[in-house]
Design an enzyme around this catalytic site. Sequence first.
Site, short mmCIF file in Angstrom:
data_model
loop_
_atom_site.label_atom_id
_atom_site.label_comp_id
_atom_site.label_asym_id
_atom_site.label_seq_id
_atom_site.Cartn_x
_atom_site.Cartn_y
_atom_site.Cartn_z
N ASP A 115 0.95 -1.14 0.05
CA ASP A 115 -0.12 0.38 0.02
C ASP A 115 1.41 1.10 -0.01
O ASP A 115 1.79 1.41 0.56
CB ASP A 115 -0.70 0.40 1.69
CG ASP A 115 -2.04 -0.89 1.03
OD1 ASP A 115 -2.53 -1.12 0.04
OD2 ASP A 115 -2.86 -0.74 1.51
N PRO A 116 0.53 2.16 -0.24
CA PRO A 116 1.13 3.60 -0.61
C PRO A 116 1.17 3.84 0.88
O PRO A 116 2.39 4.86 1.52
CB PRO A 116 0.10 4.26 -1.36
CG PRO A 116 -0.62 3.90 -2.69
CD PRO A 116 -0.69 2.71 -1.37
#
Length: 401
Positions: A79-80
């Site tokens: 995920d970012p």
Amino acid sequence: MSSGPVLEGVLAIHKPAAISSAQVIRDVQKHFNPSKLFEPWLAREQEKRDAEGHNQKRKRKWRGRRETSVKMGHGGTLDPMATGVLILGLGSGTKQLGHFTTECTKTYETVVLFGAATDTYDTEGKIVGRKPYDHITMPMVEEALAKFMGKGMQKPPIFSALRVQGKRLYEYAREGKEVPVEIQERPVEVHELEMTEWMEGGSHKYHWPQREAEQEEKKFAEKALHLDPSETEAPKVDEEATAGAKRKRDEGEDDAQAPEEESSSKRPKAEENIPTEEHDEKSKIDDAKVDEDSSVSKQDDAAADPEEEQPPCPAPACRIRMKVTSGFYVRSLCQDLGAAVGSLGMMTELVRTQQGAFELGSNVLSYEDLRQGEDVWGPKVKSLLEDWNGKQKQKADDEAA
């Protein structure tokens, strides 16, 4: 062809927060493409293209693949909001990425915040439900964690990047539609699971998101997460305790426990994981079978909340460490752990500390090294790739013996 060895294989980079895994690939390619280190690889690739037939060149042109670029893919997206080990396959190394997405173990550290649930199972989403948390204790959480050890079944998050009938699950959720088929649980295995830190409410930096989901989304979440409609109401805040905490902070009495405030206006918009143009077919397995940290598209959340000071979150939180098989969703564990202690939970931090033979602090390239120039990252990349290829050769020799 340029002189020097043709470097390709597999290495790992320490992904920073706030950018997608796909963006990391683009950033690395931006540094590798003009480098001296990868001149031989690019020259060889260009020779192959020059020798292509007319139809192949026409097909490549139609796809927009004109410039030669270092072929690259990753072995399991993050995920970012997540940081840590991101496996990169370069050149022929992209054909070996399947091992990292389906076979090897991974180690993670995450922080679970209790008392609320979001549409994405983490603090990047919008709140869809709340439950009491005052009853949660450290021994209770430790007892619940023991139940997740070993082999078991796990259901992927509704807002994951898995596809159902050609459509990603979060797209159904965003549109408020029923998923046409039952989301199947998948077999997973937890080799190690332990709590490494317990944080009482009001003593940590973590916060529930300030954004509330729309009624349509909450109705969808009520069914998907088995929530009681009454639990989507805003919680009652102890105003006296909150005022006291704020007064102490203003007076400088509890600097050690003051939360690190982070405005939601500074949150990056997450990107869907899209393979690069040169992404190998085998490395595209993440598109069909992503694991726990699948990048979640939240384009409808682009509108940010105004920056404001937040009082300490009254709910407890805990940091846990785990070693799991591929296909494990950390955010689902956080969600399930909250339910196991009679409340709700969400993921607030995630660090992948190990994947396969790559481990932070040992044989992982620092993302910051890229900014220091090829004189800094070049020797390290060369050493990592040579080490990988040497071990692969030794493995092949052992198998042949």
